[in-house]
Design a protein around this motif. Structure first.
Motif, PDB file in Angstrom:
ATOM      1  N   SER A   3       0.835  -1.197   0.000  1.00 47.42           N
ATOM      2  CA  SER A   3       0.000   0.000   0.000  1.00 47.42           C
ATOM      3  C   SER A   3       0.870   1.247   0.000  1.00 47.42           C
ATOM      4  O   SER A   3       2.064   1.204   0.289  1.00 47.42           O
ATOM      5  N   HIS A   4       0.261   2.370  -0.323  1.00 48.99           N
ATOM      6  CA  HIS A   4       0.938   3.662  -0.320  1.00 48.99           C
ATOM      7  C   HIS A   4      -0.118   4.722  -0.035  1.00 48.99           C
ATOM      8  O   HIS A   4      -1.325   4.443  -0.117  1.00 48.99           O
ATOM      9  N   PRO A   5       0.286   5.957   0.336  1.00 53.04           N
ATOM     10  CA  PRO A   5      -0.690   6.945   0.806  1.00 53.04           C
ATOM     11  C   PRO A   5      -1.865   7.188  -0.131  1.00 53.04           C
ATOM     12  O   PRO A   5      -3.003   7.318   0.331  1.00 53.04           O
ATOM     13  N   LEU A   6      -1.646   7.253  -1.439  1.00 50.17           N
ATOM     14  CA  LEU A   6      -2.762   7.479  -2.354  1.00 50.17           C
ATOM     15  C   LEU A   6      -3.717   6.294  -2.322  1.00 50.17           C
ATOM     16  O   LEU A   6      -4.933   6.479  -2.263  1.00 50.17           O
ATOM     17  N   LEU A   7      -3.185   5.103  -2.355  1.00 52.04           N
ATOM     18  CA  LEU A   7      -4.031   3.908  -2.321  1.00 52.04           C
ATOM     19  C   LEU A   7      -4.788   3.830  -1.003  1.00 52.04           C
ATOM     20  O   LEU A   7      -5.965   3.448  -0.969  1.00 52.04           O
ATOM     21  N   GLN A   8      -4.148   4.195   0.090  1.00 57.18           N
ATOM     22  CA  GLN A   8      -4.808   4.201   1.387  1.00 57.18           C
ATOM     23  C   GLN A   8      -5.970   5.187   1.394  1.00 57.18           C
ATOM     24  O   GLN A   8      -7.038   4.904   1.944  1.00 57.18           O
ATOM     25  N   ALA A   9      -5.757   6.359   0.784  1.00 56.78           N
ATOM     26  CA  ALA A   9      -6.831   7.352   0.705  1.00 56.78           C
ATOM     27  C   ALA A   9      -7.991   6.819  -0.127  1.00 56.78           C
ATOM     28  O   ALA A   9      -9.163   7.008   0.224  1.00 56.78           O
ATOM     29  N   PHE A  10      -7.686   6.157  -1.244  1.00 56.23           N
ATOM     30  CA  PHE A  10      -8.735   5.568  -2.073  1.00 56.23           C
ATOM     31  C   PHE A  10      -9.540   4.543  -1.285  1.00 56.23           C
ATOM     32  O   PHE A  10     -10.771   4.499  -1.365  1.00 56.23           O
ATOM     33  N   LYS A  11      -8.850   3.698  -0.519  1.00 54.71           N
ATOM     34  CA  LYS A  11      -9.540   2.644   0.223  1.00 54.71           C
ATOM     35  C   LYS A  11     -10.385   3.199   1.357  1.00 54.71           C
ATOM     36  O   LYS A  11     -11.404   2.604   1.729  1.00 54.71           O
ATOM     37  N   SER A  12      -9.979   4.342   1.909  1.00 54.04           N
ATOM     38  CA  SER A  12     -10.729   4.950   3.012  1.00 54.04           C
ATOM     39  C   SER A  12     -11.754   5.964   2.528  1.00 54.04           C
ATOM     40  O   SER A  12     -12.465   6.560   3.341  1.00 54.04           O
ATOM     41  N   SER A  13     -11.813   6.157   1.190  1.00 54.09           N
ATOM     42  CA  SER A  13     -12.762   7.103   0.588  1.00 54.09           C
ATOM     43  C   SER A  13     -12.559   8.532   1.086  1.00 54.09           C
ATOM     44  O   SER A  13     -13.520   9.301   1.218  1.00 54.09           O
ATOM     45  N   LYS A  14     -11.309   8.885   1.364  1.00 46.71           N
ATOM     46  CA  LYS A  14     -10.971  10.253   1.742  1.00 46.71           C
ATOM     47  C   LYS A  14     -10.376  10.976   0.533  1.00 46.71           C
ATOM     48  O   LYS A  14      -9.700  10.357  -0.276  1.00 46.71           O
ATOM     49  N   PRO A  15     -10.631  12.286   0.385  1.00 45.90           N
ATOM     50  CA  PRO A  15     -10.028  13.011  -0.735  1.00 45.90           C
ATOM     51  C   PRO A  15      -8.513  13.021  -0.623  1.00 45.90           C
ATOM     52  O   PRO A  15      -7.962  13.255   0.453  1.00 45.90           O
ATOM     53  N   ALA A  16      -7.855  12.728  -1.727  1.00 47.12           N
ATOM     54  CA  ALA A  16      -6.397  12.662  -1.757  1.00 47.12           C
ATOM     55  C   ALA A  16      -5.868  13.903  -2.463  1.00 47.12           C
ATOM     56  O   ALA A  16      -6.096  14.094  -3.658  1.00 47.12           O
ATOM     57  N   PHE A  17      -5.168  14.748  -1.722  1.00 47.13           N
ATOM     58  CA  PHE A  17      -4.637  15.987  -2.279  1.00 47.13           C
ATOM     59  C   PHE A  17      -3.184  15.784  -2.720  1.00 47.13           C
ATOM     60  O   PHE A  17      -2.413  15.085  -2.057  1.00 47.13           O
ATOM     61  N   GLY A  18      -2.825  16.401  -3.847  1.00 51.14           N
ATOM     62  CA  GLY A  18      -1.477  16.235  -4.354  1.00 51.14           C
ATOM     63  C   GLY A  18      -0.969  17.463  -5.067  1.00 51.14           C
ATOM     64  O   GLY A  18      -1.647  18.499  -5.133  1.00 51.14           O
ATOM     65  N   ALA A  19       0.232  17.356  -5.623  1.00 50.68           N
ATOM     66  CA  ALA A  19       0.873  18.470  -6.310  1.00 50.68           C
ATOM     67  C   ALA A  19       1.487  17.984  -7.613  1.00 50.68           C
ATOM     68  O   ALA A  19       1.937  16.840  -7.723  1.00 50.68           O
ATOM     69  N   TRP A  20       1.518  18.879  -8.591  1.00 51.19           N
ATOM     70  CA  TRP A  20       2.012  18.587  -9.931  1.00 51.19           C
ATOM     71  C   TRP A  20       3.454  19.046 -10.037  1.00 51.19           C
ATOM     72  O   TRP A  20       3.770  20.201  -9.748  1.00 51.19           O
ATOM     73  N   ILE A  21       4.339  18.138 -10.448  1.00 49.12           N
ATOM     74  CA  ILE A  21       5.764  18.449 -10.543  1.00 49.12           C
ATOM     75  C   ILE A  21       6.156  18.504 -12.013  1.00 49.12           C
ATOM     76  O   ILE A  21       5.990  17.526 -12.749  1.00 49.12           O
ATOM     77  N   THR A  22       6.676  19.643 -12.440  1.00 45.42           N
ATOM     78  CA  THR A  22       7.044  19.830 -13.850  1.00 45.42           C
ATOM     79  C   THR A  22       8.531  20.040 -14.065  1.00 45.42           C
ATOM     80  O   THR A  22       9.007  19.964 -15.199  1.00 45.42           O
ATOM     81  N   LEU A  23       9.274  20.321 -12.992  1.00 44.68           N
ATOM     82  CA  LEU A  23      10.693  20.648 -13.112  1.00 44.68           C
ATOM     83  C   LEU A  23      11.568  19.427 -12.853  1.00 44.68           C
ATOM     84  O   LEU A  23      11.284  18.634 -11.955  1.00 44.68           O
ATOM     85  N   PRO A  24      12.648  19.259 -13.612  1.00 45.57           N
ATOM     86  CA  PRO A  24      13.544  18.123 -13.392  1.00 45.57           C
ATOM     87  C   PRO A  24      14.362  18.296 -12.117  1.00 45.57           C
ATOM     88  O   PRO A  24      14.461  19.391 -11.566  1.00 45.57           O
ATOM     89  N   GLY A  25      14.912  17.205 -11.650  1.00 49.17           N
ATOM     90  CA  GLY A  25      15.767  17.262 -10.469  1.00 49.17           C
ATOM     91  C   GLY A  25      15.065  16.738  -9.234  1.00 49.17           C
ATOM     92  O   GLY A  25      13.844  16.854  -9.094  1.00 49.17           O
ATOM     93  N   THR A  26      15.841  16.181  -8.342  1.00 50.08           N
ATOM     94  CA  THR A  26      15.276  15.520  -7.168  1.00 50.08           C
ATOM     95  C   THR A  26      14.957  16.466  -6.013  1.00 50.08           C
ATOM     96  O   THR A  26      14.050  16.207  -5.234  1.00 50.08           O
ATOM     97  N   PHE A  27      15.680  17.570  -5.912  1.00 49.92           N
ATOM     98  CA  PHE A  27      15.576  18.371  -4.699  1.00 49.92           C
ATOM     99  C   PHE A  27      14.244  19.112  -4.581  1.00 49.92           C
ATOM    100  O   PHE A  27      13.631  19.144  -3.514  1.00 49.92           O
ATOM    101  N   SER A  28      13.782  19.710  -5.673  1.00 51.70           N
ATOM    102  CA  SER A  28      12.503  20.423  -5.596  1.00 51.70           C
ATOM    103  C   SER A  28      11.359  19.446  -5.369  1.00 51.70           C
ATOM    104  O   SER A  28      10.398  19.758  -4.655  1.00 51.70           O
ATOM    105  N   ALA A  29      11.453  18.252  -5.953  1.00 46.69           N
ATOM    106  CA  ALA A  29      10.402  17.260  -5.735  1.00 46.69           C
ATOM    107  C   ALA A  29      10.378  16.788  -4.284  1.00 46.69           C
ATOM    108  O   ALA A  29       9.301  16.597  -3.694  1.00 46.69           O
ATOM    109  N   ARG A  30      11.540  16.592  -3.706  1.00 43.20           N
ATOM    110  CA  ARG A  30      11.590  16.198  -2.291  1.00 43.20           C
ATOM    111  C   ARG A  30      11.049  17.313  -1.405  1.00 43.20           C
ATOM    112  O   ARG A  30      10.360  17.052  -0.409  1.00 43.20           O
ATOM    113  N   ASN A  31      11.337  18.571  -1.750  1.00 42.83           N
ATOM    114  CA  ASN A  31      10.784  19.690  -0.986  1.00 42.83           C
ATOM    115  C   ASN A  31       9.264  19.682  -1.059  1.00 42.83           C
ATOM    116  O   ASN A  31       8.569  19.915  -0.058  1.00 42.83           O
ATOM    117  N   ALA A  32       8.728  19.427  -2.255  1.00 45.82           N
ATOM    118  CA  ALA A  32       7.272  19.353  -2.410  1.00 45.82           C
ATOM    119  C   ALA A  32       6.696  18.214  -1.591  1.00 45.82           C
ATOM    120  O   ALA A  32       5.640  18.343  -0.962  1.00 45.82           O
TER     121      ALA A  32
END
Length: 258
Positions: A3-32
């Motif tokens: 399991s993972h957080p999105l799948l857990q949210a789906f199974k619990s019927s809770k809204p799953a909020f997320g963010a869209w990543i468009t820039l390359p590189g690991t550091f900004s994604a980890r910050n997000a």
């Protein structure tokens, strides 16, 4: 076990909020990924963003997974326009899932045949045609190889984007495809394909009516419905309406606003 957080949210019927990543590189994604405990997923945009499938998406998936089991689930939007019914987009899905992505988003899916193709590419036999061979895939999930193989078909999230006129016309057939977890509405291309201006910041009433019909139809078919938003205010409104998975912001958008 897989399991993972999105799948857990789906199974619990809770809204799953997320963010869209468009820039390359690991550091900004980890910050997000660390920006808020309320984020359950990140989407890496290899279609319109500047992230390559290899090694870009693979490196970001590994970097976020390294934050621990509670890190947001990382999905990847592949660059292929539609899951080609002839399977020619399968290699892109293979790349991102081998990288350890928790799910795949395929843009501009317009027919049931395209939806069946993307599902087959994302599932191991006997449910699909996905092959196994990457020695790092299961490690990214924190599982043994056998554990991953046993659970991946039920744990990898497969989403088709509904954003074309044909996709709206063929919605019921697309939603009937076994193994498809849900649909993601792209309000900008959807508006344009239907002959309307893009959202500014919200869709025009005629498009909004179609969006609400997609939501109702998805839930009636037992599928999840995701919505792309650009602000927290929009996201909160969509959560109240019953959307299951909601984008709140993007990396570039958040920086520009700040």
């Amino acid at each position: 076990m897989a399991s993972h957080p999105l799948l857990q949210a789906f199974k619990s019927s809770k809204p799953a909020f997320g963010a869209w990543i468009t820039l390359p590189g690991t550091f900004s994604a980890r910050n997000a990924a660390l920006a808020s405990p309320h984020l359950t997923w990140l989407a890496l945009d290899c279609e319109h963003g500047h992230i390559s499938l290899q090694p870009g998406a693979a490196e970001i998936v590994s970097a976020v997974a390294g934050l621990g089991p509670n890190a947001p689930s990382v999905l990847v939007r592949i660059p292929a326009t539609g899951a080609h019914a002839d399977g020619s987009a399968n290699w892109q899905i293979k790349y991102v899932l081998d990288a350890g992505a928790r799910g795949v988003v395929v843009p501009m899916v317009s027919t049931a045949a395209q939806a069946k193709s993307l599902v087959a590419a994302a599932r191991f036999p006997p449910l699909g045609v996905r092959g196994f061979g990457n020695q790092y895939t299961h490690m990214s999930w924190g599982l043994s190889m056998s554990e991953y193989l046993e659970t991946a078909n039920q744990s990898v999230v497969v989403l088709a984007q509904i954003e074309t006129k044909e996709g709206v016309q063929n919605l019921q057939e697309i939603l009937a495809v076994d193994g498809l977890d849900g649909v993601l509405i792209g309000p900008y291309d959807l508006s344009i394909s239907l002959g309307h201006p893009p959202p500014s910041p919200d869709p025009v009433p005629a498009v909004e009516e179609i969006i609400q019909n997609i939501l109702r139809s998805a839930h009636k078919a037992g599928k999840k419905c995701a919505m792309f938003c650009i602000t927290g205010e929009q996201a909160a409104k969509r959560a109240e309406q019953g959307f299951d998975m909601i984008n709140v912001t993007s990396d570039c958008g958040a920086m520009a606003e700040s």
